[in-house]
Design an enzyme around this catalytic site. Structure first.
Site, PDB file in Angstrom:
ATOM      1  N   SER A 124       0.827  -1.207   0.000  1.00 30.82           N
ATOM      2  CA  SER A 124       0.000   0.000   0.000  1.00 30.82           C
ATOM      3  C   SER A 124       0.857   1.251   0.000  1.00 30.82           C
ATOM      4  CB  SER A 124      -0.874  -0.010   1.257  1.00 30.82           C
ATOM      5  OG  SER A 124      -1.449   1.254   1.464  1.00 30.82           O
ATOM      6  N   ALA A 125       0.313   2.312  -0.575  1.00 28.16           N
ATOM      7  CA  ALA A 125       1.000   3.606  -0.555  1.00 28.16           C
ATOM      8  C   ALA A 125       1.126   4.148   0.860  1.00 28.16           C
ATOM      9  CB  ALA A 125       0.239   4.600  -1.427  1.00 28.16           C
ATOM     10  N   TYR A 148      -1.649  -0.900  10.746  1.00 31.40           N
ATOM     11  CA  TYR A 148      -1.911  -1.496   9.427  1.00 31.40           C
ATOM     12  C   TYR A 148      -0.723  -1.257   8.488  1.00 31.40           C
ATOM     13  CZ  TYR A 148      -3.534  -1.697   4.597  1.00 31.40           C
ATOM     14  OH  TYR A 148      -3.629  -1.957   3.249  1.00 31.40           O
ATOM     15  N   LYS A 152       2.221  -3.814   6.741  1.00 24.71           N
ATOM     16  CA  LYS A 152       2.610  -3.901   5.318  1.00 24.71           C
ATOM     17  C   LYS A 152       4.117  -3.740   5.169  1.00 24.71           C
ATOM     18  CE  LYS A 152      -1.374  -4.557   3.391  1.00 24.71           C
ATOM     19  NZ  LYS A 152      -1.664  -5.849   2.774  1.00 24.71           N
ATOM     20  N   ASN A 178      -5.204   4.530  -4.367  1.00 25.79           N
ATOM     21  CA  ASN A 178      -6.579   4.417  -3.835  1.00 25.79           C
ATOM     22  C   ASN A 178      -7.497   3.677  -4.800  1.00 25.79           C
ATOM     23  OD1 ASN A 178      -5.311   6.605  -2.240  1.00 25.79           O
ATOM     24  ND2 ASN A 178      -7.333   6.778  -1.333  1.00 25.79           N
ATOM     25  N   LEU A 199     -13.832   7.050   0.840  1.00 24.24           N
ATOM     26  CA  LEU A 199     -14.616   8.098   0.187  1.00 24.24           C
ATOM     27  C   LEU A 199     -15.641   7.555  -0.819  1.00 24.24           C
ATOM     28  CD1 LEU A 199     -15.147  11.102  -0.398  1.00 24.24           C
ATOM     29  CD2 LEU A 199     -13.285  11.002  -2.074  1.00 24.24           C
ATOM     30  N   ARG A 291      -9.747  14.375   9.429  1.00 19.28           N
ATOM     31  CA  ARG A 291      -9.740  13.055  10.067  1.00 19.28           C
ATOM     32  C   ARG A 291      -8.324  12.814  10.601  1.00 19.28           C
ATOM     33  NH1 ARG A 291     -11.439   7.999   6.299  1.00 19.28           N
ATOM     34  NH2 ARG A 291      -9.577   8.673   5.190  1.00 19.28           N
TER      35      ARG A 291
HETATM   36  P1  NAD Z   1     -10.758  -7.075   1.245  1.00 21.49           P
HETATM   37  O1  NAD Z   1     -10.957  -7.035   2.709  1.00 21.49           O
HETATM   38  O2  NAD Z   1     -11.927  -6.846   0.367  1.00 21.49           O
HETATM   39  O3  NAD Z   1     -10.081  -8.460   0.826  1.00 21.49           O
HETATM   40  C1  NAD Z   1      -9.199  -9.146   1.670  1.00 21.49           C
HETATM   41  C2  NAD Z   1      -9.713 -10.579   1.776  1.00 21.49           C
HETATM   42  O4  NAD Z   1      -8.830 -11.325   2.635  1.00 21.49           O
HETATM   43  C3  NAD Z   1     -11.118 -10.672   2.379  1.00 21.49           C
HETATM   44  O5  NAD Z   1     -11.947 -11.387   1.489  1.00 21.49           O
HETATM   45  C4  NAD Z   1     -10.912 -11.433   3.693  1.00 21.49           C
HETATM   46  O6  NAD Z   1     -12.002 -12.266   3.984  1.00 21.49           O
HETATM   47  C5  NAD Z   1      -9.636 -12.197   3.415  1.00 21.49           C
HETATM   48  N1  NAD Z   1      -8.831 -12.544   4.605  1.00 21.49           N
HETATM   49  C6  NAD Z   1      -8.411 -11.727   5.585  1.00 21.49           C
HETATM   50  N2  NAD Z   1      -7.681 -12.405   6.481  1.00 21.49           N
HETATM   51  C7  NAD Z   1      -7.629 -13.692   6.043  1.00 21.49           C
HETATM   52  C8  NAD Z   1      -7.039 -14.893   6.547  1.00 21.49           C
HETATM   53  N3  NAD Z   1      -6.354 -14.916   7.702  1.00 21.49           N
HETATM   54  N4  NAD Z   1      -7.196 -16.043   5.845  1.00 21.49           N
HETATM   55  C9  NAD Z   1      -7.908 -16.041   4.691  1.00 21.49           C
HETATM   56  N5  NAD Z   1      -8.490 -14.949   4.167  1.00 21.49           N
HETATM   57  C10 NAD Z   1      -8.354 -13.787   4.846  1.00 21.49           C
HETATM   58  O7  NAD Z   1      -9.597  -6.024   0.912  1.00 21.49           O
HETATM   59  P2  NAD Z   1      -9.134  -5.467  -0.507  1.00 21.49           P
HETATM   60  O8  NAD Z   1      -9.549  -4.055  -0.606  1.00 21.49           O
HETATM   61  O9  NAD Z   1      -9.486  -6.415  -1.580  1.00 21.49           O
HETATM   62  O10 NAD Z   1      -7.568  -5.481  -0.296  1.00 21.49           O
HETATM   63  C11 NAD Z   1      -6.772  -6.583  -0.698  1.00 21.49           C
HETATM   64  C12 NAD Z   1      -5.357  -6.345  -0.219  1.00 21.49           C
HETATM   65  O11 NAD Z   1      -4.889  -5.112  -0.754  1.00 21.49           O
HETATM   66  C13 NAD Z   1      -5.231  -6.219   1.298  1.00 21.49           C
HETATM   67  O12 NAD Z   1      -4.047  -6.871   1.701  1.00 21.49           O
HETATM   68  C14 NAD Z   1      -5.116  -4.737   1.525  1.00 21.49           C
HETATM   69  O13 NAD Z   1      -4.375  -4.419   2.678  1.00 21.49           O
HETATM   70  C15 NAD Z   1      -4.395  -4.280   0.265  1.00 21.49           C
HETATM   71  N6  NAD Z   1      -4.677  -2.877  -0.079  1.00 21.49           N
HETATM   72  C16 NAD Z   1      -5.973  -2.482  -0.265  1.00 21.49           C
HETATM   73  C17 NAD Z   1      -6.254  -1.150  -0.536  1.00 21.49           C
HETATM   74  C18 NAD Z   1      -7.675  -0.671  -0.687  1.00 21.49           C
HETATM   75  O14 NAD Z   1      -7.931   0.524  -0.560  1.00 21.49           O
HETATM   76  N7  NAD Z   1      -8.632  -1.521  -1.002  1.00 21.49           N
HETATM   77  C19 NAD Z   1      -5.210  -0.231  -0.656  1.00 21.49           C
HETATM   78  C20 NAD Z   1      -3.902  -0.674  -0.497  1.00 21.49           C
HETATM   79  C21 NAD Z   1      -3.650  -2.004  -0.200  1.00 21.49           C
HETATM   80  N1  UDP Z   2     -12.645  11.408   2.877  1.00 17.62           N
HETATM   81  C1  UDP Z   2     -13.681  12.276   3.209  1.00 17.62           C
HETATM   82  N2  UDP Z   2     -14.851  11.768   3.715  1.00 17.62           N
HETATM   83  C2  UDP Z   2     -15.038  10.425   3.896  1.00 17.62           C
HETATM   84  C3  UDP Z   2     -13.983   9.545   3.533  1.00 17.62           C
HETATM   85  C4  UDP Z   2     -12.807  10.067   3.039  1.00 17.62           C
HETATM   86  O1  UDP Z   2     -13.541  13.494   3.068  1.00 17.62           O
HETATM   87  O2  UDP Z   2     -16.105  10.029   4.379  1.00 17.62           O
HETATM   88  C5  UDP Z   2     -11.397  11.946   2.319  1.00 17.62           C
HETATM   89  C6  UDP Z   2     -10.151  11.617   3.120  1.00 17.62           C
HETATM   90  O3  UDP Z   2      -9.915  12.622   4.099  1.00 17.62           O
HETATM   91  C7  UDP Z   2      -9.069  11.590   2.041  1.00 17.62           C
HETATM   92  C8  UDP Z   2      -9.814  11.059   0.809  1.00 17.62           C
HETATM   93  O4  UDP Z   2     -11.206  11.322   1.062  1.00 17.62           O
HETATM   94  O5  UDP Z   2      -8.621  12.896   1.747  1.00 17.62           O
HETATM   95  C9  UDP Z   2      -9.621   9.567   0.574  1.00 17.62           C
HETATM   96  O6  UDP Z   2      -9.916   8.873   1.771  1.00 17.62           O
HETATM   97  P1  UDP Z   2     -10.051   7.294   1.816  1.00 17.62           P
HETATM   98  O7  UDP Z   2     -10.428   6.928   3.222  1.00 17.62           O
HETATM   99  O8  UDP Z   2     -10.944   6.836   0.726  1.00 17.62           O
HETATM  100  O9  UDP Z   2      -8.594   6.768   1.463  1.00 17.62           O
HETATM  101  P2  UDP Z   2      -7.175   6.998   2.193  1.00 17.62           P
HETATM  102  O10 UDP Z   2      -6.340   7.763   1.236  1.00 17.62           O
HETATM  103  O11 UDP Z   2      -7.407   7.723   3.476  1.00 17.62           O
HETATM  104  O12 UDP Z   2      -6.664   5.624   2.387  1.00 17.62           O
END
Ligand code: NAD
Ligand code: UDP
Length: 336
Positions: A124-125, A148, A152, A178, A199, A291
């Site tokens: 993640s970023a 969190y 990572k 994002n 968001l 926030r």
């Molecule tokens: P998500 O929660 O939708 O998917 C994660 C999945 O992992 C879920 O289906 C959950 O049931 C499963 N899981 C969690 N713990 C587990 C375990 N111990 N055993 C088996 N399954 C398990 O999340 P996502 O948005 O699809 O994200 C996927 C990955 O990308 C995550 O690792 C997250 O940290 C990373 N990520 C997501 C975002 C985002 O904004 N969505 C941004 C950056 C990084």
């Molecule tokens: N944000 C907002 N209202 C919300 C959720 C998010 O104004 O209900 C803003 C937050 O402050 C950030 C951007 O939207 O500037 C993206 O937030 P998000 O939680 O989606 O992702 P993040 O970059 O924080 O992981």
């Protein structure tokens, strides 16, 4: 090729599974359904007309995972499984460290046991903390500011160590910016539990009338309009980035890190405006305090992924809004 997708019923994992199936890979999903719904498997079949093998297992259980590797000759792993809510991680750090770290350790142990060395990891970023300048490049200092993000970063460190220990390993960490949007079919998308933290799902729930108004967190940031700026990336573009990484993995160094973003930042107000324009819906919002823990700006330098993986994001903010809205309208209560 058989690809093991951990967390494959989740948001990013399900979209990536579809792109894998579209490219004729066989997919084996493992997910404990802690943050997803088994109905995703049916939807994936509807969209692709392909079969997916699904195991409802927990990666914390090494024995169960081992059995999956006995049942299938796995060629590569995409590791999405993990917990991802920043706020919850601050309240429950042990839950986050245990799940995210031990799951990954179990996975790597089992992979090594079965001589499976290709791994693509969802980073993640957030690992950049509060960067000193923009756009953010992969070689910027890392500095997580919550459990969190630290989980990572710790995993990235473990994977880097592992790649040094045995040159057979080919590991790629993809640092997502994002992710938003949904598959264009409207059959799969992001289905947060309870009130969304992010968001876009919050915005679509306001638009459909499930929530009264969007709270914009802060309008006094040093940005063009005072609201936070982020690099939103369509989840299908993100999914395709994983396929590119898989296709190129043999030619990469043992451990590589890539940003996956569009390289462009949008403020919260710009996202609201784009959403209204794209969907014709009006979204009620009000400004509230910042926030805690939010940074003003975050957007990627995505040129490394372009140069080395030949990947770039193709979908724009309107596509992201239209597909998020389409998913929300077709599934007002998510998968339930
Ligand atoms: P998500 O929660 O939708 O998917 C994660 C999945 O992992 C879920 O289906 C959950 O049931 C499963 N899981 C969690 N713990 C587990 C375990 N111990 N055993 C088996 N399954 C398990 O999340 P996502 O948005 O699809 O994200 C996927 C990955 O990308 C995550 O690792 C997250 O940290 C990373 N990520 C997501 C975002 C985002 O904004 N969505 C941004 C950056 C990084
Ligand atoms: N944000 C907002 N209202 C919300 C959720 C998010 O104004 O209900 C803003 C937050 O402050 C950030 C951007 O939207 O500037 C993206 O937030 P998000 O939680 O989606 O992702 P993040 O970059 O924080 O992981």
């Amino acid at each position: 090729m058989n690809i093991l997708v951990t967390g494959g019923t989740g948001y990013v994992g399900s979209h990536t599974t579809i792109e894998l199936l579209n490219k004729n890979y066989n997919v084996i999903i493992v997910d404990n359904l802690s943050n997803s719904n088994e109905k995703v498997i049916e939807r994936i079949k509807e969209i692709t007309n392909r079969h997916v093998k699904f195991y409802a297992i927990d990666l914390l259980n090494e024995e169960d995972l081992n059995q999956v590797f006995i049942n299938h000759k796995i060629d590569a792993v995409m590791h999405f499984a993990g917990y991802k809510a920043v706020g919850e991680s601050v309240k429950l750090p042990l839950k986050y460290y245990t799940n995210n770290l031990v799951s990954t350790l179990n996975l790597c142990k089992v992979m090594e046991r079965f001589n499976v060395y290709k791994l693509i990891f969802s980073s993640s970023a957030t690992v950049y903390g509060k960067p000193a300048s923009f756009p953010i490049k992969e070689d910027f200092p890392t500095n997580a500011t919550n459990p969190y993000g630290r989980s990572k970063l710790m995993i990235e460190g473990i994977l880097s160590d592992l790649s040094n220990s045995n040159k057979n390993w080919k590991i790629v960490s993809l640092r997502y910016f994002n992710p938003v949007g949904a598959h264009e079919s409207g059959k799969i998308g992001e289905d947060p539990n309870g009130i969304p933290n992010n968001l876009m799902p919050f915005l679509t729930q306001v638009a459909i009338g499930k929530l009264p108004e969007l709270k914009v967190f802060g309008n006094d940031y040093p940005t063009k309009d005072g609201t936070g700026v982020r690099d939103y990336i369509h989840v299908v573009d993100l999914a395709k980035g994983h396929i590119k990484a898989l296709e190129k993995i043999d030619a990469l160094d043992n451990y590589e890190v890539f940003n996956l973003g569009t390289g462009r930042g949008y403020s919260v107000l710009e996202v609201i405006e784009a959403f209204q324009k794209a969907t014709g819906m009006q979204v009620k919002y009000k400004f509230v305090d910042r926030r805690p823990g939010d940074i003003p700006v975050s957007y990627a330098d995505a040129t490394k992924a372009l140069k080395i993986l030949n990947w770039k994001a193709n979908k724009d903010i309107f596509d992201m809004c239209i597909d998020s809205w389409n998913w929300q309208q077709n599934n007002p209560n998510g998968y339930n």
